[in-house]
Design an enzyme around this catalytic site. Sequence first.
Site, PDB file in Angstrom:
ATOM      1  N   ASP A   1      28.810  71.804  60.562  1.00 49.49           N
ATOM      2  CA  ASP A   1      29.580  72.215  61.734  1.00 49.49           C
ATOM      3  C   ASP A   1      29.942  71.036  62.630  1.00 49.49           C
ATOM      4  O   ASP A   1      29.380  69.941  62.516  1.00 49.49           O
ATOM      5  CB  ASP A   1      28.776  73.230  62.561  1.00 49.49           C
ATOM      6  CG  ASP A   1      28.594  74.556  61.826  1.00 49.49           C
ATOM      7  OD1 ASP A   1      29.468  74.904  61.021  1.00 49.49           O
ATOM      8  OD2 ASP A   1      27.578  75.221  62.069  1.00 49.49           O
TER       9      ASP A   1
ATOM     10  N   LYS B   1      34.711  73.543  64.433  1.00 50.30           N
ATOM     11  CA  LYS B   1      35.883  73.892  65.220  1.00 50.30           C
ATOM     12  C   LYS B   1      36.187  72.768  66.200  1.00 50.30           C
ATOM     13  O   LYS B   1      35.314  72.291  66.897  1.00 50.30           O
ATOM     14  CB  LYS B   1      35.640  75.193  65.996  1.00 50.30           C
ATOM     15  CG  LYS B   1      35.459  76.402  65.094  1.00 50.30           C
ATOM     16  CD  LYS B   1      35.241  77.667  65.897  1.00 50.30           C
ATOM     17  CE  LYS B   1      35.073  78.875  64.993  1.00 50.30           C
ATOM     18  NZ  LYS B   1      34.870  80.118  65.756  1.00 50.30           N
TER      19      LYS B   1
ATOM     20  N   MET C   1      23.047  78.347  75.788  1.00 54.21           N
ATOM     21  CA  MET C   1      24.466  78.733  75.896  1.00 54.21           C
ATOM     22  C   MET C   1      24.737  79.511  77.183  1.00 54.21           C
ATOM     23  O   MET C   1      25.522  80.454  77.198  1.00 54.21           O
ATOM     24  CB  MET C   1      24.886  79.567  74.671  1.00 54.21           C
ATOM     25  CG  MET C   1      24.654  78.878  73.340  1.00 54.21           C
ATOM     26  SD  MET C   1      24.855  79.946  71.899  1.00 54.21           S
ATOM     27  CE  MET C   1      23.416  81.017  72.069  1.00 54.21           C
TER      28      MET C   1
END
Length: 512
Positions: free
Chosen positions: A40, A62, A177
């Site tokens: 990732d 991403k 997060m």
Amino acid sequence: MMNDEIHGEVYLVGGGPGDPGLLTCRGRQLLEEADIIIYDRLIETSLLNHAGEECELIYAGKKPGAHSLTQEEINQLMVDKASAGKKVVRLKGGDPFLFGRGGEEAAYLEVRGIAFQVVPGITSALSVPAYAGIPATMRKKASSAAVITGHEDPDKEESSHSWRHLARGPDTLIFLMGVGNLPRIKKRLIKEGLEPETPAAIIERGTRPGQKTIYSRLKEVDSYVEDDKVSPPAVIVIGEVAGEGEKLSWFKRRPLRGLRILNTRPAHQARRLTRRLQKAGAVVREAPAISIVPPRDFSELDDSLADIDDYDWIVFTSQNGVASFFRRLQKLGIDIRQLAGVKLAAIGSRTADKLEEKKLTVDFTPEEFVAEEVLSGLRKRTNPDDKLLLPRTPRARSLLVEGLREDGLWVDEVTAYRTEAAELPEDVIEDIDDGSYDLVTFTSSSTVTCLCHQLESEGAEFASQGAAIGPITAETARDKGLEVAVTAEEYTCRGLYQAVLAEFGRGVSANA
């Protein structure tokens, strides 16, 4: 989970929180053995240093404005590669089973009969606070801790969290997060009874270069987010232990903390420099700009080896020359004792070390490891009728050979090995182009030339600074238009490390 017709297997590997030294031994072993690594964007890319030379690296992260794989595409990719008999590592940040979608991926593989294993990783929930000097539990301060996702909106009517129990139960609350929701998290915890004066901390980019820690109180901790003083990824700690961080913080004391370095040395030689830099706190990605390969034709080298006792001197200009010379000597079955009457010269202390490892005496090593010094030294030590052999790469500078021949000496320059451009991974080229590396190491002129050629072919710029092993390499880099911030005074990897430490280190001796 098992299917006898499928020989491939998927390993869901936790890569840890960012510091490459926190990868588990099992994780490292699997990276070294993998046929395929799917990784990732937020993975610390220096972990890919452990991949084998033939391993296929698949970037599944991403990046704004760039194509990325969907979760469904990643799932199917694992199935396809494993079905083809490949050993697949799915490399994930932290621990794959803690907010890492590892459970969903394992379930997908299970349903389709793909063999898999889960390799736990060190979670950021505990390691990031530890790097900020904050223990999750501590005698007389905290005997319990809770790890909570901060993604959920605390104001929604039906929460999966029991906010009342979180405010009144665990001694330490660790939110992952949660930066975007921090104002609402703070408000809800105070509403449910948590004391506003409770110590709190936000650790941004924990365990990585640029780690930043803000120590505060619950009542005002969200103000740092609202003032744009902190941004994701970050871990939030709330509880009495958060107040210990300013006293126990240790990570910020490492001299190269925060420095991102690209090591472009050939793969089999890169590790020593990488380990020195990592020990001082830098995060190092290994991506060789060149590879060392055999000669296309061995005839010149073989002819010289067949008459090896005719030479008075053999001059080794690199470790690669030593390794290639003796590998061929052994291949031809030539007794090393035939070197008994031959004197040996070595450019560089590491080159000399390689010869001494073979119980050979080095007769001459120049104080400065450049051709000019070798030429000067050999002029003082050779006789007019001496015959010299230089086994090296055809890319080497011609100054030494030309100077010796001008003096009337017989010099045989033969190809012992070649250097070829190595293909840089796509993400490395992107990172060089966008300035993600603070330094790029250059240990030879050929690494400069090959890296610049590849960047040019990809339409990328060198948006970094170079760290050169010596003045010749530095000159090559500057001729290519590159900025050179560091040039080693001792032309070895140790000298390069010392030069980097002297230029960028924070109050620690270069002998560390």
